[in-house]
Write a protein that holds these residues in place. Structure first.
Motif, PDB file in Angstrom:
ATOM      1  N   ASP A 127     -46.296 -22.110  27.047  1.00  0.00           N
ATOM      2  CA  ASP A 127     -44.889 -21.719  27.175  1.00  0.00           C
ATOM      3  C   ASP A 127     -44.685 -20.828  28.395  1.00  0.00           C
ATOM      4  O   ASP A 127     -43.735 -21.007  29.165  1.00  0.00           O
ATOM      5  CB  ASP A 127     -44.417 -20.998  25.904  1.00  0.00           C
ATOM      6  N   TYR A 128     -45.585 -19.873  28.568  1.00  0.00           N
ATOM      7  CA  TYR A 128     -45.436 -18.955  29.713  1.00  0.00           C
ATOM      8  C   TYR A 128     -45.524 -19.726  31.034  1.00  0.00           C
ATOM      9  O   TYR A 128     -44.674 -19.581  31.907  1.00  0.00           O
ATOM     10  CB  TYR A 128     -46.502 -17.859  29.658  1.00  0.00           C
ATOM     11  N   LEU A 129     -46.556 -20.555  31.163  1.00  0.00           N
ATOM     12  CA  LEU A 129     -46.793 -21.235  32.445  1.00  0.00           C
ATOM     13  C   LEU A 129     -45.702 -22.263  32.754  1.00  0.00           C
ATOM     14  O   LEU A 129     -45.251 -22.374  33.893  1.00  0.00           O
ATOM     15  CB  LEU A 129     -48.177 -21.887  32.453  1.00  0.00           C
ATOM     16  N   TYR A 130     -45.266 -22.993  31.726  1.00  0.00           N
ATOM     17  CA  TYR A 130     -44.228 -24.004  31.956  1.00  0.00           C
ATOM     18  C   TYR A 130     -42.890 -23.331  32.301  1.00  0.00           C
ATOM     19  O   TYR A 130     -42.148 -23.810  33.163  1.00  0.00           O
ATOM     20  CB  TYR A 130     -44.089 -24.930  30.733  1.00  0.00           C
ATOM     21  N   GLN A 131     -42.598 -22.221  31.649  1.00  0.00           N
ATOM     22  CA  GLN A 131     -41.330 -21.532  31.939  1.00  0.00           C
ATOM     23  C   GLN A 131     -41.365 -20.873  33.312  1.00  0.00           C
ATOM     24  O   GLN A 131     -40.384 -20.894  34.045  1.00  0.00           O
ATOM     25  CB  GLN A 131     -41.035 -20.491  30.854  1.00  0.00           C
ATOM     26  N   LEU A 132     -42.510 -20.289  33.639  1.00  0.00           N
ATOM     27  CA  LEU A 132     -42.638 -19.647  34.954  1.00  0.00           C
ATOM     28  C   LEU A 132     -42.443 -20.680  36.073  1.00  0.00           C
ATOM     29  O   LEU A 132     -41.874 -20.380  37.128  1.00  0.00           O
ATOM     30  CB  LEU A 132     -44.016 -18.975  35.064  1.00  0.00           C
ATOM     31  N   THR A 133     -42.892 -21.900  35.828  1.00  0.00           N
ATOM     32  CA  THR A 133     -42.744 -22.956  36.831  1.00  0.00           C
ATOM     33  C   THR A 133     -41.264 -23.278  37.052  1.00  0.00           C
ATOM     34  O   THR A 133     -40.840 -23.547  38.177  1.00  0.00           O
ATOM     35  CB  THR A 133     -43.529 -24.211  36.409  1.00  0.00           C
ATOM     36  N   GLN A 134     -40.465 -23.232  35.985  1.00  0.00           N
ATOM     37  CA  GLN A 134     -39.014 -23.443  36.133  1.00  0.00           C
ATOM     38  C   GLN A 134     -38.402 -22.350  37.015  1.00  0.00           C
ATOM     39  O   GLN A 134     -37.568 -22.616  37.872  1.00  0.00           O
ATOM     40  CB  GLN A 134     -38.323 -23.474  34.768  1.00  0.00           C
ATOM     41  N   ARG A 135     -38.868 -21.123  36.795  1.00  0.00           N
ATOM     42  CA  ARG A 135     -38.383 -20.009  37.620  1.00  0.00           C
ATOM     43  C   ARG A 135     -38.771 -20.235  39.084  1.00  0.00           C
ATOM     44  O   ARG A 135     -37.976 -20.012  39.990  1.00  0.00           O
ATOM     45  CB  ARG A 135     -39.020 -18.685  37.176  1.00  0.00           C
ATOM     46  N   PHE A 136     -39.999 -20.666  39.278  1.00  0.00           N
ATOM     47  CA  PHE A 136     -40.509 -20.893  40.631  1.00  0.00           C
ATOM     48  C   PHE A 136     -39.663 -21.968  41.326  1.00  0.00           C
ATOM     49  O   PHE A 136     -39.315 -21.848  42.493  1.00  0.00           O
ATOM     50  CB  PHE A 136     -41.989 -21.293  40.559  1.00  0.00           C
ATOM     51  N   ALA A 137     -39.305 -23.005  40.559  1.00  0.00           N
ATOM     52  CA  ALA A 137     -38.482 -24.080  41.121  1.00  0.00           C
ATOM     53  C   ALA A 137     -37.159 -23.504  41.639  1.00  0.00           C
ATOM     54  O   ALA A 137     -36.697 -23.841  42.736  1.00  0.00           O
ATOM     55  CB  ALA A 137     -38.224 -25.154  40.073  1.00  0.00           C
ATOM     56  N   ARG A 138     -36.584 -22.588  40.864  1.00  0.00           N
ATOM     57  CA  ARG A 138     -35.311 -21.992  41.294  1.00  0.00           C
ATOM     58  C   ARG A 138     -35.496 -21.131  42.544  1.00  0.00           C
ATOM     59  O   ARG A 138     -34.658 -21.123  43.431  1.00  0.00           O
ATOM     60  CB  ARG A 138     -34.686 -21.191  40.142  1.00  0.00           C
ATOM     61  N   LEU A 139     -36.625 -20.407  42.582  1.00  0.00           N
ATOM     62  CA  LEU A 139     -36.903 -19.585  43.774  1.00  0.00           C
ATOM     63  C   LEU A 139     -37.025 -20.465  45.022  1.00  0.00           C
ATOM     64  O   LEU A 139     -36.526 -20.122  46.091  1.00  0.00           O
ATOM     65  CB  LEU A 139     -38.207 -18.795  43.590  1.00  0.00           C
ATOM     66  N   ILE A 140     -37.692 -21.600  44.859  1.00  0.00           N
ATOM     67  CA  ILE A 140     -37.864 -22.516  45.999  1.00  0.00           C
ATOM     68  C   ILE A 140     -36.512 -23.063  46.437  1.00  0.00           C
ATOM     69  O   ILE A 140     -36.189 -23.094  47.623  1.00  0.00           O
ATOM     70  CB  ILE A 140     -38.839 -23.659  45.637  1.00  0.00           C
ATOM     71  N   GLU A 141     -35.703 -23.451  45.456  1.00  0.00           N
ATOM     72  CA  GLU A 141     -34.381 -24.024  45.770  1.00  0.00           C
ATOM     73  C   GLU A 141     -33.481 -23.011  46.490  1.00  0.00           C
ATOM     74  O   GLU A 141     -32.594 -23.399  47.233  1.00  0.00           O
ATOM     75  CB  GLU A 141     -33.699 -24.503  44.488  1.00  0.00           C
ATOM     76  N   SER A 142     -33.745 -21.743  46.256  1.00  0.00           N
ATOM     77  CA  SER A 142     -32.898 -20.727  46.890  1.00  0.00           C
ATOM     78  C   SER A 142     -33.296 -20.476  48.350  1.00  0.00           C
ATOM     79  O   SER A 142     -32.596 -19.767  49.064  1.00  0.00           O
ATOM     80  CB  SER A 142     -32.966 -19.426  46.098  1.00  0.00           C
ATOM     81  N   ARG A 143     -34.415 -21.051  48.774  1.00  0.00           N
ATOM     82  CA  ARG A 143     -34.824 -20.863  50.183  1.00  0.00           C
ATOM     83  C   ARG A 143     -34.267 -22.018  51.014  1.00  0.00           C
ATOM     84  O   ARG A 143     -34.425 -23.191  50.636  1.00  0.00           O
ATOM     85  CB  ARG A 143     -36.352 -20.850  50.309  1.00  0.00           C
ATOM     86  N   GLN A 144     -33.712 -21.659  52.169  1.00  0.00           N
ATOM     87  CA  GLN A 144     -32.978 -22.647  52.940  1.00  0.00           C
ATOM     88  C   GLN A 144     -33.808 -23.839  53.417  1.00  0.00           C
ATOM     89  O   GLN A 144     -33.394 -24.970  53.310  1.00  0.00           O
ATOM     90  CB  GLN A 144     -32.360 -21.965  54.147  1.00  0.00           C
ATOM     91  N   ASP A 145     -34.984 -23.556  53.972  1.00  0.00           N
ATOM     92  CA  ASP A 145     -35.731 -24.650  54.597  1.00  0.00           C
ATOM     93  C   ASP A 145     -36.855 -25.204  53.722  1.00  0.00           C
ATOM     94  O   ASP A 145     -37.763 -25.859  54.214  1.00  0.00           O
ATOM     95  CB  ASP A 145     -36.268 -24.217  55.967  1.00  0.00           C
ATOM     96  N   LEU A 146     -36.811 -24.930  52.428  1.00  0.00           N
ATOM     97  CA  LEU A 146     -37.803 -25.515  51.517  1.00  0.00           C
ATOM     98  C   LEU A 146     -37.105 -26.469  50.565  1.00  0.00           C
ATOM     99  O   LEU A 146     -35.965 -26.234  50.168  1.00  0.00           O
ATOM    100  CB  LEU A 146     -38.512 -24.426  50.708  1.00  0.00           C
ATOM    101  N   GLU A 147     -37.805 -27.561  50.186  1.00  0.00           N
ATOM    102  CA  GLU A 147     -37.228 -28.469  49.185  1.00  0.00           C
ATOM    103  C   GLU A 147     -38.280 -28.916  48.188  1.00  0.00           C
ATOM    104  O   GLU A 147     -39.462 -29.026  48.508  1.00  0.00           O
ATOM    105  CB  GLU A 147     -36.573 -29.693  49.858  1.00  0.00           C
ATOM    106  N   LEU A 148     -37.819 -29.170  46.969  1.00  0.00           N
ATOM    107  CA  LEU A 148     -38.696 -29.665  45.909  1.00  0.00           C
ATOM    108  C   LEU A 148     -38.827 -31.182  46.023  1.00  0.00           C
ATOM    109  O   LEU A 148     -37.880 -31.851  46.420  1.00  0.00           O
ATOM    110  CB  LEU A 148     -38.082 -29.372  44.536  1.00  0.00           C
ATOM    111  N   ALA A 149     -39.990 -31.715  45.627  1.00  0.00           N
ATOM    112  CA  ALA A 149     -40.130 -33.171  45.556  1.00  0.00           C
ATOM    113  C   ALA A 149     -39.352 -33.691  44.349  1.00  0.00           C
ATOM    114  O   ALA A 149     -38.771 -34.770  44.385  1.00  0.00           O
ATOM    115  CB  ALA A 149     -41.598 -33.554  45.438  1.00  0.00           C
ATOM    116  N   LEU A 150     -39.366 -32.923  43.288  1.00  0.00           N
ATOM    117  CA  LEU A 150     -38.643 -33.261  42.059  1.00  0.00           C
ATOM    118  C   LEU A 150     -38.614 -32.011  41.200  1.00  0.00           C
ATOM    119  O   LEU A 150     -39.398 -31.085  41.413  1.00  0.00           O
ATOM    120  CB  LEU A 150     -39.339 -34.397  41.286  1.00  0.00           C
ATOM    121  N   ARG A 151     -37.707 -31.999  40.232  1.00  0.00           N
ATOM    122  CA  ARG A 151     -37.689 -30.872  39.282  1.00  0.00           C
ATOM    123  C   ARG A 151     -38.922 -30.981  38.394  1.00  0.00           C
ATOM    124  O   ARG A 151     -39.158 -32.014  37.802  1.00  0.00           O
ATOM    125  CB  ARG A 151     -36.425 -30.934  38.420  1.00  0.00           C
TER     126      ARG A 151
END
Ligand SMILES: *Cc1c(COP(=O)(O)O)cnc(C)c1O
Length: 482
Positions: free
Chosen positions: A375-399
């Protein structure tokens, strides 16, 4: 003839002293890396030849005392308990589980026959029974532990071949063209198992993936028909739960439905992500799992256990005897299905007491520990995804669906080739700097940075620091290429 060497070797006093030294060393090590004392980097990069020279010289220096020698090994190894270890899918082990490894290495019980591994044989059965229940299988289910997901996959697919294929390949050899269908994003161990079994490259039918990198199950019928028209006997479909590169869970329900009523074995590669069975929050990712004929789950990935320990669970327990329907008269008196003679079902003859490690974690912390970790690791990854999305020149391959996340530097002004080079350089610089450890992957021709959040000591702070470091490296790179 004398055995003075042996009296020295097995001296309990010496062992006691060395053992205390080692445990002290490891406890200090744990404190240092988990708390990042003195800014210790997660890895000290050396080129392979440098590493070789270093240890060659150390080999010729017998003056080095034992604690110093062990300290050097600790210093120069990659630190999985470091909160900035965000790399490959190996567990920062629970210290208690590491202690059980010491005990089992010391006992060295063989496990091929019950007499040689009585305690760990019983423990292994209880671990498997508990896991079967957690997965939702009924009492028919049974299985065993084996040395890693790769060997577990081969063992499960051997059982599938024995059960499903025409003729008796175990006795007569392979005479027909057999095949397995699997997503193009599946782990290479499935391809390898099929080639070992003599199916050849054509015997691995790769089903394309959708935008989420999951098997496109709408193509199953078409590929199945095509394979049969080409003279293949398709014996199995393998679902990934989840895939290694992107952490994508295939639609297991759809695969199960497709297999129904057909002579097809449904196997699930849950090496990494099958562990979510322990989490009430994330177990739904495995929806459809109880239709599977077999599933593998690595305890040494998401479940805090030292390598290697992989469960292979069969919905019909009797199938767990199918892979090696071979007689070994000198080992076993009868050819029966005896749960306690594990060598009848495992590839290994001599086998490590792997059930002991998992059993110890279960009896000490309960399955709640596994759930908390997932639960901790999977939830932290969701947070990380949001942090990445908030950076202008970085993009996720997928959620991300799991604790595996792929992202990259991107810019509309640069070509694919330029972007790939920049992302490759980024990862290289991170590795050589050693402050963080992440890896990389290629998806549809694009290079991505890939992180797996394996360490429950990692927090949002380290993830933010990683993105800041990437930002700085990018700035330097842009200046230097201007
Ligand atoms: C790690 C992994 C494997 C291989 O397991 P090992 O224990 O490393 O042999 C197989 N499949 C998937 C999806 C994995 O993540």
């Amino acid at each position: 003839m004398d055995n003075n060497f042996a009296k020295k070797l097995y001296d309990p006093g010496t062992f006691r002293e060395q053992g205390h030294q080692m445990v002290n060393l490891l406890a200090d090590y744990l404190e240092k890396v988990s708390q990042q004392k003195d800014g210790i980097p997660v890895t000290q990069w050396k080129f392979p030849n440098q590493q070789l020279t270093y240890w060659q010289e150390a080999l010729q220096n017998p003056k080095l005392n034992l604690p110093d020698f062990f300290q050097q090994v600790l210093d120069q190894s990659i630190h999985l308990h470091h909160p900035k270890y965000i790399g490959h899918q190996v567990s920062p082990v629970a210290p208690l589980a590491a202690l059980t490894s010491l005990v089992s290495s010391f006992l060295n019980n063989g496990m091929a026959v019950y007499e040689m591994g009585a305690t760990a044989t019983a423990m292994e059965r209880l671990v498997i029974q508990e896991l079967s229940k957690v997965l939702g299988f009924d009492e028919q289910a049974d299985g065993f532990l084996t040395s890693g997901g790769t060997l577990a996959t081969l063992t499960a697919l051997l059982a599938a071949r024995q059960k499903v294929s025409q003729g008796n390949i175990w006795e007569k050899g392979l005479r027909q063209k057999l095949a397995v269908m699997v997503s193009e994003e599946a782990h290479y161990c499935i391809d390898r198992a099929c080639r070992i079994m003599g199916f050849g490259a054509e015997g691995v039918i790769k089903i394309p993936v959708n935008a989420q990198f999951q098997m496109d199950t709408s193509l199953l019928e078409e590929y199945y028909q095509q394979a049969q028209a080409n003279g293949f006997e398709v014996i199995a479909i393998v679902g990934s739960a989840c895939s290694t590169s992107t952490g994508s869970y295939d639609n297991l329900e759809a695969i199960g439905r497709f297999c129904q009523g057909k002579p097809l074995w449904f196997h699930i590669d849950g090496a990494h992500g099958g562990a979510v069975a322990y989490s009430s929050r994330y177990a739904s990712l495995l929806k459809g799992v109880t239709q599977a004929d077999s599933i593998i789950i690595d305890y040494h990935k998401m479940l805090l256990t030292p390598a290697l320990a992989t469960a292979v669970v069969f919905r019909e327990g009797k199938d767990s005897y199918s892979a090696f329907a071979q007689k070994a008269q000198y080992l076993y008196e009868q050819d029966e299905q005896e749960w306690h003679e594990l060598g009848k079902r495992t590839f290994e003859c001599t086998k490590y007491m792997m059930g002991f490690k998992v059993y110890t974690l279960l009896r000490t912390y309960g399955p709640e520990l596994f759930e908390a970790n997932i639960d901790y690791l999977y939830q932290l990854t969701q947070r990380f995804a949001r942090l990445i999305e908030s950076r202008q020149d970085l993009e996720l391959a997928l959620r991300p669906q799991a604790n595996i996340i792929c992202f990259r530097y991107t810019s509309a002004k640069k070509s694919t080739e330029e972007l790939n080079t920049i992302n490759r350089n980024l990862r290289r610089q991170l590795l050589e700097k050693g402050e963080f450890y992440i890896v990389q992957t290629q998806l549809k021709g694009l290079v991505y940075l890939r992180a797996t959040l394996m360490n429950p000591l990692t927090t949002e702070l380290e993830l933010t620091q990683l993105l800041d470091t990437i930002g700085k490296l990018l700035k330097a790179e842009m200046l230097s290429t201007k």
